[in-house]
Design a protein around this motif. Structure first.
Motif, PDB file in Angstrom:
ATOM      1  N   PRO A 106     -64.925  25.755 -83.075  1.00 57.61           N
ATOM      2  CA  PRO A 106     -65.892  25.170 -83.275  1.00 57.61           C
ATOM      3  C   PRO A 106     -65.988  24.115 -84.641  1.00 57.61           C
ATOM      4  CG  PRO A 106     -66.049  27.298 -83.192  1.00 57.61           C
ATOM      5  CD  PRO A 106     -64.719  27.089 -83.608  1.00 57.61           C
ATOM      6  N   HIS A 107     -64.981  24.297 -85.802  1.00 54.32           N
ATOM      7  CA  HIS A 107     -65.135  23.664 -86.817  1.00 54.32           C
ATOM      8  C   HIS A 107     -64.204  22.313 -86.910  1.00 54.32           C
ATOM      9  CE1 HIS A 107     -60.956  26.072 -86.353  1.00 54.32           C
ATOM     10  NE2 HIS A 107     -60.785  25.114 -86.913  1.00 54.32           N
ATOM     11  N   GLY A 110     -67.197  21.336 -82.708  1.00 55.75           N
ATOM     12  CA  GLY A 110     -68.635  21.883 -82.810  1.00 55.75           C
ATOM     13  C   GLY A 110     -68.720  21.124 -84.300  1.00 55.75           C
ATOM     14  N   ASP A 111     -70.167  21.694 -85.106  1.00 53.16           N
ATOM     15  CA  ASP A 111     -71.014  21.650 -86.296  1.00 53.16           C
ATOM     16  C   ASP A 111     -70.025  22.878 -86.772  1.00 53.16           C
ATOM     17  OD1 ASP A 111     -72.079  23.877 -84.583  1.00 53.16           O
ATOM     18  OD2 ASP A 111     -73.818  22.220 -84.753  1.00 53.16           O
ATOM     19  N   THR A 112     -69.701  23.663 -86.338  1.00 56.97           N
ATOM     20  CA  THR A 112     -69.453  24.843 -87.300  1.00 56.97           C
ATOM     21  C   THR A 112     -68.357  24.063 -88.757  1.00 56.97           C
ATOM     22  OG1 THR A 112     -69.031  27.197 -86.057  1.00 56.97           O
ATOM     23  CG2 THR A 112     -67.788  26.983 -87.837  1.00 56.97           C
ATOM     24  N   LYS A 131     -68.738  35.108 -77.592  1.00 60.73           N
ATOM     25  CA  LYS A 131     -68.396  34.113 -76.287  1.00 60.73           C
ATOM     26  C   LYS A 131     -67.244  34.327 -75.191  1.00 60.73           C
ATOM     27  CE  LYS A 131     -69.690  29.888 -79.437  1.00 60.73           C
ATOM     28  NZ  LYS A 131     -69.382  28.598 -80.201  1.00 60.73           N
TER      29      LYS A 131
END
Length: 266
Positions: A106-107, A110-112, A131
């Motif tokens: 997610p890094h 996504g926005d992690t 998840k």
């Protein structure tokens, strides 16, 4: 040979399609390939993975390339057999790993935010539990793994959800504690208790290896190669002296061993 299975400087996509085409043809025309099942390939795949591992240890990158090809072939082979049985296809396999990589990074996708590789590894385990709905932190560690690898992976996974020591000094204290307990059990002569305490000591040492960022499997292989080189040296020197190791005293062999350390510089 058909033009569609010749190598003519293709792109990676074309090269992979060439392998798929070859496997399709083998499954139709080759008696051995037609006979294979998912189960029959299993032990061959394990052998290929060990051969890749050895090539990596030897830093023989031409052999690494060859062994990677063998493993890719096995993946395609399994998928082709599965497709024949209406289980899944190679597209399912590839898309499955693509989705997994996206979910577990997610890094990137996504926005992690993460600060370092350690945080990535920690997030990886947490994502698998939430998840992906894995039932157990240790559920992804196969029982069939070699014991040293299994210990290392279980510790990594437990650490990924926060079950870990705070620092390496605490782990070393645990190592020393296990050494004392092993010594106590050796005095009793109880084989079962000695086995248990020896295992605890090895487990603690594997834990310590994580904290000092040394892979225990690599470290043990370095020791194995060092011992083999030195022992081979001792055998060779003994032959030059016209002697057999079984006829030499321990002191004589130790003299050659010390010479090996000097001459081989290992």
């Amino acid at each position: 040979m058909n033009d569609n299975i010749k190598s003519n400087g293709q792109s990676s996509t074309q090269a992979f399609q060439r392998l798929l085409d070859i496997m399709d043809r083998l499954r139709v025309e080759c008696p051995w390939d037609k006979k294979q099942t998912i189960e029959s390939l299993r032990h061959l795949t394990i052998e290929e993975v060990f051969e890749l591992s050895q090539a990596i240890v030897d830093e023989d990158y031409q052999d690494v390339k060859k062994e990677l090809g063998d493993i890719i072939m096995h993946i395609v082979f399994y998928s082709r057999i599965a497709e024949d049985r209406n289980l899944f296809t190679i597209d399912d396999v590839i898309n499955g790993i693509c989705e997994k990589l996206i979910i577990r990074h997610p890094h990137v996708f996504g926005d992690t935010s993460v600060k370092n590789a350690e945080e990535v590894a920690d997030n990886w385990e947490k994502i698998k539990l939430t998840k992906e709905h894995n039932r157990s932190v240790l559920g992804g560690v196969p029982n069939a793994l070699p014991e040293l690898v299994k210990a290392y992976r279980m510790q990594e996974k437990a650490a990924g959800v926060g079950f870990d020591w705070e620092n390496k000094d605490q782990v070393w204290e645990k190592v020393e504690e296990e050494i004392r307990e092993l010594k106590d059990e050796i005095k009793t002569g109880d084989k079962n208790r000695m086995t248990e305490e020896f295992g605890d000591l090895m487990f603690a040492l594997v834990n310590y290896s994580r904290f000092i960022k040394v892979n225990p499997m690599d470290a043990l292989e370095v020791a194995n190669k060092k011992f083999r080189s030195r022992f081979n040296f001792v055998e060779e020197k003994a032959r030059e002296m016209g002697k057999s190791l079984v006829d030499m005293s321990l002191d004589e062999m130790n003299e050659l061993w010390d010479l090996a350390k000097t001459d081989l510089k290992i």
